[in-house]
Design a protein around this motif. Structure first.
Motif, PDB file in Angstrom:
ATOM      1  N   VAL A  11     -20.185 101.323 -23.643  1.00 57.45           N
ATOM      2  CA  VAL A  11     -21.153 100.343 -23.590  1.00 57.45           C
ATOM      3  C   VAL A  11     -22.209 100.097 -22.455  1.00 57.45           C
ATOM      4  O   VAL A  11     -23.388 100.105 -22.870  1.00 57.45           O
ATOM      5  CB  VAL A  11     -20.226  98.975 -23.302  1.00 57.45           C
ATOM      6  N   TRP A  12     -21.768 100.644 -21.353  1.00 59.19           N
ATOM      7  CA  TRP A  12     -22.514 100.801 -20.264  1.00 59.19           C
ATOM      8  C   TRP A  12     -23.809 101.769 -20.387  1.00 59.19           C
ATOM      9  O   TRP A  12     -24.897 101.590 -20.231  1.00 59.19           O
ATOM     10  CB  TRP A  12     -21.983 101.135 -19.026  1.00 59.19           C
ATOM     11  N   LEU A  15     -26.108 100.561 -23.099  1.00 56.60           N
ATOM     12  CA  LEU A  15     -27.241  99.522 -22.485  1.00 56.60           C
ATOM     13  C   LEU A  15     -28.335 100.296 -21.585  1.00 56.60           C
ATOM     14  O   LEU A  15     -29.408  99.805 -21.762  1.00 56.60           O
ATOM     15  CB  LEU A  15     -26.304  98.506 -21.748  1.00 56.60           C
ATOM     16  N   ARG A  18     -30.555 101.948 -23.898  1.00 51.72           N
ATOM     17  CA  ARG A  18     -31.644 101.023 -24.520  1.00 51.72           C
ATOM     18  C   ARG A  18     -32.759 100.485 -23.723  1.00 51.72           C
ATOM     19  O   ARG A  18     -33.861 100.212 -24.051  1.00 51.72           O
ATOM     20  CB  ARG A  18     -30.704  99.699 -25.211  1.00 51.72           C
ATOM     21  N   GLY A  19     -32.353 100.013 -22.313  1.00 54.51           N
ATOM     22  CA  GLY A  19     -33.016  99.852 -21.340  1.00 54.51           C
ATOM     23  C   GLY A  19     -34.388 100.914 -21.104  1.00 54.51           C
ATOM     24  O   GLY A  19     -35.373 100.600 -20.895  1.00 54.51           O
ATOM     25  N   ARG A 143     -36.260 103.290 -13.962  1.00 52.63           N
ATOM     26  CA  ARG A 143     -34.921 103.462 -14.846  1.00 52.63           C
ATOM     27  C   ARG A 143     -34.729 105.075 -15.121  1.00 52.63           C
ATOM     28  O   ARG A 143     -33.513 105.465 -15.040  1.00 52.63           O
ATOM     29  CB  ARG A 143     -35.303 102.937 -16.244  1.00 52.63           C
TER      30      ARG A 143
END
Length: 184
Positions: A11-12, A15, A18-19, A143
């Motif tokens: 999940v991390w 995410l 996605r970011g 990011r």
């Protein structure tokens, strides 16, 4: 327990992916906004050249440089090339403004005054869009540089994006100030 940790890691990573995608897409979208404003400015150059030619015939070299700068900006493909070409275009537009100072009749011509106002408005639009774009690039680069972005960027199309600067502020050094003590 291991299955839960594996699920949390997945999940991390999802995410984080996605970011990174959202940041890249934001940069691309704001670049499109800049591109629209730059093309609008380029579209005004032929009218500006025609307005100057209608009032004066002795500035052919300046107008030729302006037209060449417009053509270069139109074919520039990367943001780096585009920024350099736009700097030359802005310089050429500034040279045309200097022509208006030397030829008072040009500064009074309604078409020329209208074009100058439209160009000033477009400059404001470009600068506003540039600030948003550069903020998006800053977020995207952050990011990409942080874990897990450093790993994920190799798996997708997460190439570096440049800041868009229209002046040479990145090349300027810190100004020096020489203090002179008076003999009093």
């Amino acid at each position: 327990m291991a299955l839960i940790l594996l699920a949390l890691a997945a999940v991390w990573l999802a995410l984080a992916w996605r970011g990174l995608v959202a940041a890249r897409d934001a940069v691309d979208a704001t670049w499109t906004a800049i591109d629209v404003h730059l093309k609008d400015r380029q579209a005004l150059v032929p009218a500006l050249v025609a307005a100057v030619q209608a009032e004066t015939v002795i500035e052919a070299e300046t107008l030729a440089r302006l037209t060449s700068a417009r053509d270069d900006a139109a074919v520039a493909s990367t943001p780096w090339e585009r920024a350099d070409a736009e700097r030359r275009l802005v310089s050429g537009i500034g040279a045309v403004s200097a022509i208006a100072d030397r030829h008072p009749g040009l500064g009074c011509a309604a078409a020329f005054v209208d074009l100058q106002a439209r160009l000033a408005g477009l400059d404001d639009d470009v600068n506003s869009a540039r600030r948003v774009y550069n903020a998006d690039v800053r977020l995207y680069r952050a990011r990409r540089a942080r874990f897990p972005g450093t790993l994920l960027r190799r798996l997708g199309d997460f190439t570096d994006r440049p800041y868009f600067e229209l002046d040479h502020t990145r090349d300027r050094g810190v100004p020096t100030l020489a203090l002179v003590r008076s003999a009093a």
